[in-house]
Design an enzyme around this catalytic site. Structure first.
Site, PDB file in Angstrom:
ATOM      1  N   LYS A  85      -9.250 -53.423 -29.115  1.00 48.48           N
ATOM      2  CA  LYS A  85      -8.588 -52.152 -29.461  1.00 48.48           C
ATOM      3  C   LYS A  85      -7.097 -52.234 -29.181  1.00 48.48           C
ATOM      4  O   LYS A  85      -6.266 -51.855 -30.005  1.00 48.48           O
ATOM      5  CB  LYS A  85      -9.203 -50.972 -28.673  1.00 48.48           C
ATOM      6  CG  LYS A  85     -10.684 -50.793 -28.885  1.00 48.48           C
ATOM      7  CD  LYS A  85     -11.242 -49.642 -28.080  1.00 48.48           C
ATOM      8  CE  LYS A  85     -11.164 -49.799 -26.568  1.00 48.48           C
ATOM      9  NZ  LYS A  85     -12.010 -50.897 -26.034  1.00 48.48           N
TER      10      LYS A  85
ATOM     11  N   ARG B  37     -13.511 -41.118 -24.973  1.00 48.85           N
ATOM     12  CA  ARG B  37     -14.468 -42.079 -24.432  1.00 48.85           C
ATOM     13  C   ARG B  37     -15.742 -41.402 -23.938  1.00 48.85           C
ATOM     14  O   ARG B  37     -16.657 -42.077 -23.490  1.00 48.85           O
ATOM     15  CB  ARG B  37     -13.798 -42.737 -23.239  1.00 48.85           C
ATOM     16  CG  ARG B  37     -14.002 -44.218 -23.178  1.00 48.85           C
ATOM     17  CD  ARG B  37     -12.955 -44.668 -22.226  1.00 48.85           C
ATOM     18  NE  ARG B  37     -13.079 -45.975 -21.765  1.00 48.85           N
ATOM     19  CZ  ARG B  37     -12.131 -46.896 -21.971  1.00 48.85           C
ATOM     20  NH1 ARG B  37     -11.077 -46.627 -22.685  1.00 48.85           N
ATOM     21  NH2 ARG B  37     -12.264 -48.074 -21.448  1.00 48.85           N
TER      22      ARG B  37
ATOM     23  N   ARG C 276      -9.160 -62.914 -19.974  1.00 41.13           N
ATOM     24  CA  ARG C 276      -7.875 -62.219 -20.198  1.00 41.13           C
ATOM     25  C   ARG C 276      -6.955 -62.381 -18.983  1.00 41.13           C
ATOM     26  O   ARG C 276      -7.378 -62.291 -17.840  1.00 41.13           O
ATOM     27  CB  ARG C 276      -8.118 -60.729 -20.435  1.00 41.13           C
ATOM     28  CG  ARG C 276      -6.808 -59.952 -20.459  1.00 41.13           C
ATOM     29  CD  ARG C 276      -6.940 -58.553 -20.983  1.00 41.13           C
ATOM     30  NE  ARG C 276      -8.046 -57.801 -20.425  1.00 41.13           N
ATOM     31  CZ  ARG C 276      -8.500 -56.668 -20.959  1.00 41.13           C
ATOM     32  NH1 ARG C 276      -7.943 -56.175 -22.045  1.00 41.13           N
ATOM     33  NH2 ARG C 276      -9.516 -56.026 -20.401  1.00 41.13           N
TER      34      ARG C 276
ATOM     35  N   ARG D 125      -6.941 -58.714 -14.311  1.00 48.30           N
ATOM     36  CA  ARG D 125      -7.189 -57.316 -13.933  1.00 48.30           C
ATOM     37  C   ARG D 125      -8.410 -57.251 -13.018  1.00 48.30           C
ATOM     38  O   ARG D 125      -9.380 -57.976 -13.229  1.00 48.30           O
ATOM     39  CB  ARG D 125      -7.470 -56.484 -15.194  1.00 48.30           C
ATOM     40  CG  ARG D 125      -6.230 -55.941 -15.840  1.00 48.30           C
ATOM     41  CD  ARG D 125      -6.441 -55.353 -17.225  1.00 48.30           C
ATOM     42  NE  ARG D 125      -7.588 -54.478 -17.426  1.00 48.30           N
ATOM     43  CZ  ARG D 125      -7.826 -53.820 -18.570  1.00 48.30           C
ATOM     44  NH1 ARG D 125      -6.988 -53.926 -19.587  1.00 48.30           N
ATOM     45  NH2 ARG D 125      -8.886 -53.048 -18.694  1.00 48.30           N
TER      46      ARG D 125
ATOM     47  N   ARG E 197     -18.543 -51.790 -16.823  1.00 46.90           N
ATOM     48  CA  ARG E 197     -17.833 -51.183 -17.971  1.00 46.90           C
ATOM     49  C   ARG E 197     -18.695 -51.201 -19.224  1.00 46.90           C
ATOM     50  O   ARG E 197     -18.707 -50.251 -19.992  1.00 46.90           O
ATOM     51  CB  ARG E 197     -16.517 -51.944 -18.234  1.00 46.90           C
ATOM     52  CG  ARG E 197     -15.450 -51.633 -17.209  1.00 46.90           C
ATOM     53  CD  ARG E 197     -14.395 -52.701 -17.171  1.00 46.90           C
ATOM     54  NE  ARG E 197     -13.573 -52.733 -18.358  1.00 46.90           N
ATOM     55  CZ  ARG E 197     -12.813 -53.778 -18.700  1.00 46.90           C
ATOM     56  NH1 ARG E 197     -12.799 -54.868 -17.957  1.00 46.90           N
ATOM     57  NH2 ARG E 197     -12.072 -53.722 -19.766  1.00 46.90           N
TER      58      ARG E 197
HETATM   59  P1  AP5 Z   1      -7.951 -56.200 -25.840  1.00 43.94           P
HETATM   60  O1  AP5 Z   1      -7.178 -56.033 -27.093  1.00 43.94           O
HETATM   61  O2  AP5 Z   1      -7.301 -55.840 -24.547  1.00 43.94           O
HETATM   62  O3  AP5 Z   1      -9.332 -55.400 -25.976  1.00 43.94           O
HETATM   63  P2  AP5 Z   1      -9.622 -53.869 -25.652  1.00 43.94           P
HETATM   64  O4  AP5 Z   1     -10.718 -53.442 -26.576  1.00 43.94           O
HETATM   65  O5  AP5 Z   1      -8.367 -53.066 -25.663  1.00 43.94           O
HETATM   66  O6  AP5 Z   1     -10.203 -54.075 -24.200  1.00 43.94           O
HETATM   67  P3  AP5 Z   1      -9.856 -53.329 -22.853  1.00 43.94           P
HETATM   68  O7  AP5 Z   1     -10.573 -54.093 -21.780  1.00 43.94           O
HETATM   69  O8  AP5 Z   1      -8.401 -53.132 -22.624  1.00 43.94           O
HETATM   70  O9  AP5 Z   1     -10.537 -52.006 -23.151  1.00 43.94           O
HETATM   71  P4  AP5 Z   1     -11.176 -51.071 -22.200  1.00 43.94           P
HETATM   72  O10 AP5 Z   1     -11.563 -50.016 -23.157  1.00 43.94           O
HETATM   73  O11 AP5 Z   1     -12.265 -51.503 -21.313  1.00 43.94           O
HETATM   74  O12 AP5 Z   1     -10.032 -50.858 -21.130  1.00 43.94           O
HETATM   75  P5  AP5 Z   1      -8.914 -49.765 -21.013  1.00 43.94           P
HETATM   76  O13 AP5 Z   1      -7.678 -50.470 -20.662  1.00 43.94           O
HETATM   77  O14 AP5 Z   1      -8.924 -48.831 -22.165  1.00 43.94           O
HETATM   78  O15 AP5 Z   1      -8.510 -57.709 -25.813  1.00 43.94           O
HETATM   79  C1  AP5 Z   1      -9.267 -58.180 -24.713  1.00 43.94           C
HETATM   80  C2  AP5 Z   1      -9.087 -59.723 -24.592  1.00 43.94           C
HETATM   81  O16 AP5 Z   1      -9.602 -60.337 -25.778  1.00 43.94           O
HETATM   82  C3  AP5 Z   1      -7.618 -60.176 -24.501  1.00 43.94           C
HETATM   83  O17 AP5 Z   1      -7.528 -61.304 -23.652  1.00 43.94           O
HETATM   84  C4  AP5 Z   1      -7.257 -60.589 -25.932  1.00 43.94           C
HETATM   85  O18 AP5 Z   1      -6.264 -61.597 -25.962  1.00 43.94           O
HETATM   86  C5  AP5 Z   1      -8.594 -61.101 -26.444  1.00 43.94           C
HETATM   87  N1  AP5 Z   1      -8.771 -60.872 -27.888  1.00 43.94           N
HETATM   88  C6  AP5 Z   1      -8.468 -59.762 -28.611  1.00 43.94           C
HETATM   89  N2  AP5 Z   1      -8.828 -59.920 -29.910  1.00 43.94           N
HETATM   90  C7  AP5 Z   1      -9.396 -61.154 -29.993  1.00 43.94           C
HETATM   91  C8  AP5 Z   1      -9.961 -61.905 -31.069  1.00 43.94           C
HETATM   92  N3  AP5 Z   1     -10.042 -61.418 -32.315  1.00 43.94           N
HETATM   93  N4  AP5 Z   1     -10.461 -63.130 -30.793  1.00 43.94           N
HETATM   94  C9  AP5 Z   1     -10.392 -63.649 -29.538  1.00 43.94           C
HETATM   95  N5  AP5 Z   1      -9.846 -62.999 -28.486  1.00 43.94           N
HETATM   96  C10 AP5 Z   1      -9.359 -61.754 -28.708  1.00 43.94           C
HETATM   97  O19 AP5 Z   1      -9.449 -48.935 -19.769  1.00 43.94           O
HETATM   98  C11 AP5 Z   1      -9.496 -49.474 -18.468  1.00 43.94           C
HETATM   99  C12 AP5 Z   1     -10.071 -48.451 -17.518  1.00 43.94           C
HETATM  100  O20 AP5 Z   1      -9.241 -47.259 -17.511  1.00 43.94           O
HETATM  101  C13 AP5 Z   1     -11.471 -47.924 -17.869  1.00 43.94           C
HETATM  102  O21 AP5 Z   1     -12.497 -48.765 -17.402  1.00 43.94           O
HETATM  103  C14 AP5 Z   1     -11.457 -46.564 -17.173  1.00 43.94           C
HETATM  104  O22 AP5 Z   1     -11.631 -46.683 -15.798  1.00 43.94           O
HETATM  105  C15 AP5 Z   1     -10.034 -46.082 -17.419  1.00 43.94           C
HETATM  106  N6  AP5 Z   1      -9.922 -45.330 -18.683  1.00 43.94           N
HETATM  107  C16 AP5 Z   1      -9.170 -45.678 -19.772  1.00 43.94           C
HETATM  108  N7  AP5 Z   1      -9.296 -44.751 -20.741  1.00 43.94           N
HETATM  109  C17 AP5 Z   1     -10.150 -43.801 -20.248  1.00 43.94           C
HETATM  110  C18 AP5 Z   1     -10.685 -42.599 -20.786  1.00 43.94           C
HETATM  111  N8  AP5 Z   1     -10.383 -42.182 -22.031  1.00 43.94           N
HETATM  112  N9  AP5 Z   1     -11.513 -41.871 -20.006  1.00 43.94           N
HETATM  113  C19 AP5 Z   1     -11.832 -42.254 -18.757  1.00 43.94           C
HETATM  114  N10 AP5 Z   1     -11.365 -43.404 -18.180  1.00 43.94           N
HETATM  115  C20 AP5 Z   1     -10.531 -44.159 -18.931  1.00 43.94           C
END
Ligand code: AP5
Length: 220
Positions: free
Chosen positions: A13, A88, A126, A159, A170
């Site tokens: 994402k 979410r 990552r 992280r 997660r």
């Molecule tokens: P990346 O692009 O970072 O993937 P992502 O889907 O954004 O994954 P995240 O782990 O950031 O999402 P998340 O939803 O768990 O975490 P968030 O930060 O929102 O890519 C991931 C890896 O894959 C990278 O190394 C990248 O290089 C690689 N990659 C990407 N595309 C690829 C491809 N095509 N092929 C190969 N490799 C690839 O949230 C973190 C925490 O914050 C949550 O757990 C929660 O505690 C809190 N939080 C955030 N939002 C909320 C909410 N709305 N409500 C409540 N808590 C929240």
């Protein structure tokens, strides 16, 4: 332009939201990024959020909803935004409907589908720059020198929530709290699904073609 990117942790994402934001000229609103900045700055919000984030749990809805409301007030959202990681939960999805005037409902919710084995590989590999936040993957997008950011020479770190136990938590939370949102947007006729495996640029192209097909952006 009001786009929601859905999908499990590690679906890409953030990666795709950044590319689309640059291409389309609207901001990426990543609740994860906003929360991590608050944690780093040790604000009241950051201190409250950290305990949930470190163990892979969701931050309480009321904190996140207010944060998104505040973010959407900023001038750069006047022409739209790409929501990355919000909503979410069903409560957040209903709040988003209330935050936005009915005329400004999201135009599309795109679910990025990736097999669970691949998600685990992506998350556990990552690495993020501690200074500029640029993201790497030890196998799929490695830095030129292990542990050092190509852009600013900052140190790379893993992280806390990309460690095994937190990843498992997660994914569990995603299945229970977030996956049901696909039905919510399906019923509204807004859901589209993309298989987000393979090359990052190819997935970006698929997304752009989808947005053109849906009439959200012109041919570009
Ligand atoms: P990346 O692009 O970072 O993937 P992502 O889907 O954004 O994954 P995240 O782990 O950031 O999402 P998340 O939803 O768990 O975490 P968030 O930060 O929102 O890519 C991931 C890896 O894959 C990278 O190394 C990248 O290089 C690689 N990659 C990407 N595309 C690829 C491809 N095509 N092929 C190969 N490799 C690839 O949230 C973190 C925490 O914050 C949550 O757990 C929660 O505690 C809190 N939080 C955030 N939002 C909320 C909410 N709305 N409500 C409540 N808590 C929240």
């Amino acid at each position: 332009m009001r786009i929601i990117l859905l999908g499990p942790p590690g679906a890409g994402k953030g990666t795709q939201a950044k590319l689309l934001s640059r291409k389309l000229g609207v901001p990426q609103i990543s609740t994860g990024d906003i929360l991590r900045i608050a944690v780093k700055a040790r604000t009241e919000l950051g201190r409250a959020a950290k305990v949930f984030m470190d163990r892979g749990a969701l931050v309480p809805d009321e904190l996140v909803v207010q944060m998104v409301k505040d973010r959407m007030q900023l001038q750069d959202c006047a022409n739209g935004y790409i929501l990355d990681g919000f909503p979410r939960t069903m409560t957040q999805a209903h709040s988003l409907v209330q935050i936005l005037a009915p005329a400004a409902l999201p135009q599309i919710a795109i679910d990025l589908e990736v097999a669970e084995d691949e998600l685990i590989l992506r998350l556990s590999g990552r690495r993020v720059c501690q200074d500029c936040g640029f993201m790497y993957h030890i196998e799929f997008a490695p830095p030129s020198q292990p542990g050092t950011c190509d852009r600013c020479q900052g140190g790379l770190f893993q992280r806390d929530d990309d460690k095994d136990d937190a990843i498992r938590e997660r994914l569990k939370v995603y299945r229970k709290e977030t996956k049901p949102l696909t039905d919510f947007y399906q019923k509204k006729g807004l859901l589209r699904v993309i298989t987000a495996e393979g090359n990052v640029e190819d997935i970006h192209d698929q997304l752009r073609k989808l947005l053109v097909k849906e009439g959200i952006i012109g041919q570009a």
